[in-house]
Design a protein around this motif. Structure first.
Motif, PDB file in Angstrom:
ATOM      1  N   ILE A 200       0.834  -1.209   0.000  1.00 57.05           N
ATOM      2  CA  ILE A 200       0.000   0.000   0.000  1.00 57.05           C
ATOM      3  C   ILE A 200       0.867   1.256   0.000  1.00 57.05           C
ATOM      4  N   MET A 201       2.011   1.193   0.665  1.00 53.70           N
ATOM      5  CA  MET A 201       2.872   2.369   0.793  1.00 53.70           C
ATOM      6  C   MET A 201       3.828   2.543  -0.385  1.00 53.70           C
ATOM      7  N   VAL A 202       3.863   1.567  -1.307  1.00 52.64           N
ATOM      8  CA  VAL A 202       4.800   1.617  -2.433  1.00 52.64           C
ATOM      9  C   VAL A 202       4.672   2.887  -3.273  1.00 52.64           C
ATOM     10  N   PRO A 203       3.449   3.394  -3.574  1.00 45.21           N
ATOM     11  CA  PRO A 203       3.350   4.616  -4.386  1.00 45.21           C
ATOM     12  C   PRO A 203       4.110   5.813  -3.827  1.00 45.21           C
ATOM     13  N   LEU A 204       4.444   5.784  -2.540  1.00 41.59           N
ATOM     14  CA  LEU A 204       5.221   6.878  -1.958  1.00 41.59           C
ATOM     15  C   LEU A 204       6.642   6.929  -2.491  1.00 41.59           C
ATOM     16  N   VAL A 205       7.176   5.773  -2.879  1.00 49.63           N
ATOM     17  CA  VAL A 205       8.583   5.713  -3.290  1.00 49.63           C
ATOM     18  C   VAL A 205       8.741   5.506  -4.795  1.00 49.63           C
ATOM     19  N   LEU A 206       7.670   5.156  -5.496  1.00 53.05           N
ATOM     20  CA  LEU A 206       7.755   4.984  -6.943  1.00 53.05           C
ATOM     21  C   LEU A 206       7.621   6.333  -7.640  1.00 53.05           C
ATOM     22  N   PRO A 207       8.380   6.568  -8.710  1.00 50.60           N
ATOM     23  CA  PRO A 207       8.189   7.796  -9.495  1.00 50.60           C
ATOM     24  C   PRO A 207       6.754   7.854 -10.019  1.00 50.60           C
ATOM     25  N   GLU A 208       6.115   8.984  -9.844  1.00 51.69           N
ATOM     26  CA  GLU A 208       4.711   9.100 -10.244  1.00 51.69           C
ATOM     27  C   GLU A 208       4.536   8.909 -11.746  1.00 51.69           C
ATOM     28  N   MET A 209       5.548   9.268 -12.519  1.00 47.60           N
ATOM     29  CA  MET A 209       5.494   9.066 -13.962  1.00 47.60           C
ATOM     30  C   MET A 209       5.354   7.581 -14.290  1.00 47.60           C
ATOM     31  N   ILE A 210       6.091   6.737 -13.574  1.00 54.46           N
ATOM     32  CA  ILE A 210       6.024   5.294 -13.790  1.00 54.46           C
ATOM     33  C   ILE A 210       4.646   4.767 -13.423  1.00 54.46           C
ATOM     34  N   VAL A 211       4.113   5.235 -12.307  1.00 60.43           N
ATOM     35  CA  VAL A 211       2.778   4.806 -11.877  1.00 60.43           C
ATOM     36  C   VAL A 211       1.741   5.195 -12.924  1.00 60.43           C
ATOM     37  N   ALA A 212       1.831   6.424 -13.436  1.00 60.63           N
ATOM     38  CA  ALA A 212       0.859   6.904 -14.420  1.00 60.63           C
ATOM     39  C   ALA A 212       0.933   6.095 -15.716  1.00 60.63           C
ATOM     40  N   MET A 213       2.138   5.833 -16.194  1.00 60.29           N
ATOM     41  CA  MET A 213       2.281   5.056 -17.423  1.00 60.29           C
ATOM     42  C   MET A 213       1.786   3.629 -17.237  1.00 60.29           C
ATOM     43  N   SER A 214       2.080   3.035 -16.092  1.00 59.36           N
ATOM     44  CA  SER A 214       1.631   1.671 -15.828  1.00 59.36           C
ATOM     45  C   SER A 214       0.111   1.596 -15.785  1.00 59.36           C
ATOM     46  N   LEU A 215      -0.511   2.558 -15.129  1.00 63.02           N
ATOM     47  CA  LEU A 215      -1.973   2.582 -15.064  1.00 63.02           C
ATOM     48  C   LEU A 215      -2.577   2.789 -16.449  1.00 63.02           C
ATOM     49  N   LEU A 216      -1.956   3.662 -17.243  1.00 65.68           N
ATOM     50  CA  LEU A 216      -2.457   3.920 -18.591  1.00 65.68           C
ATOM     51  C   LEU A 216      -2.434   2.647 -19.432  1.00 65.68           C
ATOM     52  N   VAL A 217      -1.319   1.934 -19.404  1.00 69.30           N
ATOM     53  CA  VAL A 217      -1.201   0.690 -20.168  1.00 69.30           C
ATOM     54  C   VAL A 217      -2.223  -0.334 -19.689  1.00 69.30           C
ATOM     55  N   LEU A 218      -2.378  -0.456 -18.370  1.00 72.43           N
ATOM     56  CA  LEU A 218      -3.307  -1.436 -17.806  1.00 72.43           C
ATOM     57  C   LEU A 218      -4.754  -1.115 -18.181  1.00 72.43           C
ATOM     58  N   LEU A 219      -5.140   0.141 -18.058  1.00 71.15           N
ATOM     59  CA  LEU A 219      -6.519   0.530 -18.357  1.00 71.15           C
ATOM     60  C   LEU A 219      -6.849   0.346 -19.840  1.00 71.15           C
ATOM     61  N   LEU A 220      -5.903   0.724 -20.703  1.00 71.45           N
ATOM     62  CA  LEU A 220      -6.130   0.551 -22.133  1.00 71.45           C
ATOM     63  C   LEU A 220      -6.202  -0.925 -22.504  1.00 71.45           C
ATOM     64  N   ALA A 221      -5.367  -1.745 -21.860  1.00 70.72           N
ATOM     65  CA  ALA A 221      -5.396  -3.185 -22.134  1.00 70.72           C
ATOM     66  C   ALA A 221      -6.714  -3.804 -21.692  1.00 70.72           C
ATOM     67  N   MET A 222      -7.326  -3.241 -20.648  1.00 71.56           N
ATOM     68  CA  MET A 222      -8.603  -3.755 -20.145  1.00 71.56           C
ATOM     69  C   MET A 222      -9.791  -3.167 -20.895  1.00 71.56           C
ATOM     70  N   GLY A 223      -9.516  -2.235 -21.827  1.00 73.87           N
ATOM     71  CA  GLY A 223     -10.590  -1.634 -22.600  1.00 73.87           C
ATOM     72  C   GLY A 223     -11.393  -0.600 -21.848  1.00 73.87           C
ATOM     73  N   ILE A 224     -10.835  -0.041 -20.787  1.00 75.19           N
ATOM     74  CA  ILE A 224     -11.536   0.974 -19.994  1.00 75.19           C
ATOM     75  C   ILE A 224     -11.273   2.348 -20.597  1.00 75.19           C
ATOM     76  N   LYS A 225     -12.340   3.075 -20.888  1.00 73.29           N
ATOM     77  CA  LYS A 225     -12.223   4.396 -21.496  1.00 73.29           C
ATOM     78  C   LYS A 225     -11.689   5.404 -20.484  1.00 73.29           C
ATOM     79  N   LEU A 226     -10.739   6.212 -20.924  1.00 76.01           N
ATOM     80  CA  LEU A 226     -10.173   7.232 -20.049  1.00 76.01           C
ATOM     81  C   LEU A 226     -11.209   8.326 -19.773  1.00 76.01           C
ATOM     82  N   SER A 227     -11.343   8.685 -18.510  1.00 76.91           N
ATOM     83  CA  SER A 227     -12.356   9.655 -18.100  1.00 76.91           C
ATOM     84  C   SER A 227     -12.024  10.145 -16.694  1.00 76.91           C
ATOM     85  N   LEU A 228     -12.957  10.873 -16.093  1.00 74.57           N
ATOM     86  CA  LEU A 228     -12.776  11.295 -14.706  1.00 74.57           C
ATOM     87  C   LEU A 228     -12.693  10.084 -13.781  1.00 74.57           C
ATOM     88  N   PHE A 229     -13.389   9.015 -14.148  1.00 71.13           N
ATOM     89  CA  PHE A 229     -13.361   7.797 -13.324  1.00 71.13           C
ATOM     90  C   PHE A 229     -11.953   7.217 -13.245  1.00 71.13           C
TER      91      PHE A 229
END
Length: 269
Positions: free
Chosen positions: A101-130
């Protein structure tokens, strides 16, 4: 050389570097000039009027409030569950889960954002406020857990034991005894995570899918000189708003420590 002079000089220099930009921001927000430069031309509130009249800014503000309120609420609720479980119970893999749970504190936010983007697109989830909310909850969770863990650790366990001895079940004890005692910590967690969410830029930019939020709007506006003064006015209001929120959060944090009979070891302010 006078004892402690070097440390005091460093402290003063650090405070100047830290707070000078924040002090300069409102100076130019009230400056009667379209360029950010000295000397100042005069006093005006024109930029605040232009800021309030900007429809794109109002939409970005509404979206940011939706994202921040949702993210703060979810992060705080999940933080309550995680902190309560970590403090009150022992279970296999607790250290690994809490550390994750505490890992996001030490990971570069850029890496977290890119990882989430790849994961969401792979799952077919449309980018939005959600999707922004999902990313912000991930980033806010460590702060919520840290604040709420401290709140639960200062709680006197004998109060729960007394309630159970008097016939209350585990849920009613938690609802009637535990929650009221840790409520200042809950409020502090909500306010801190709300502030983090409304200020966050990288995840909002990656996962927004074109939906305007304040941080992205401000970044985009600085590309056009004519929109800089109203953005400085907006920044001034955000600084004031953030200071108010942090002050309230610190009040609730200290109130929670005093209410639980603990010793205050320092906080946000």
């Amino acid at each position: 050389m006078k004892k402690g002079l070097g440390l005091r000089s460093y402290t003063i220099f650090y405070l100047i570097v830290l707070y000078a930009p924040i002090i300069i921001l409102p100076m130019f927000a009230f400056n009667n000039a379209t360029t950010v430069a000295f000397p100042l031309q005069g006093f005006t509130t024109q930029w605040f009027s232009e800021m309030l009249a900007n429809t794109n800014l109002r939409k970005a503000l509404v979206n940011s409030l939706i994202v921040s309120l949702s993210s703060a609420t979810l992060a705080t609720v999940l933080g309550i569950l995680a902190a309560r479980s970590a403090v009150r119970y022992s279970w296999p893999g607790k250290g690994l889960v809490m550390g994750s749970i505490m890992v996001p504190l030490v990971l570069p936010e850029m890496i977290v954002a890119m990882s989430l983007l790849v994961l969401l697109l792979a799952m077919g989830i449309k980018l939005s406020l959600f999707t922004i909310i999902l990313g912000h909850v991930l980033m806010c969770m460590p702060f919520a857990v840290a604040i709420l863990t401290s709140a639960f650790q200062t709680l006197d366990k004998s109060l729960e034991e007394a309630a159970l001895d008097l016939g209350e079940n585990a849920w009613s004890t938690f609802r009637l005894i535990v929650l009221p005692l840790v409520m200042p910590g809950i409020m502090a967690s909500f306010l801190i995570t709300f502030t983090i969410s409304i200020d966050e830029f990288i995840i909002a930019n990656f996962l927004g899918g074109g939906e305007p939020v304040l941080s992205v709007f401000i970044f985009t506006a600085f590309r056009f000189p004519a929109t800089v003064p109203p953005v400085l006015a907006l920044g001034t209001m955000l600084v004031a708003f953030s200071i108010i929120l942090l002050t309230i959060a610190e009040y609730f944090r200290r109130r929670g420590v005093a209410k639980a009979g603990g010793k205050d070891s320092g906080g946000f302010l």
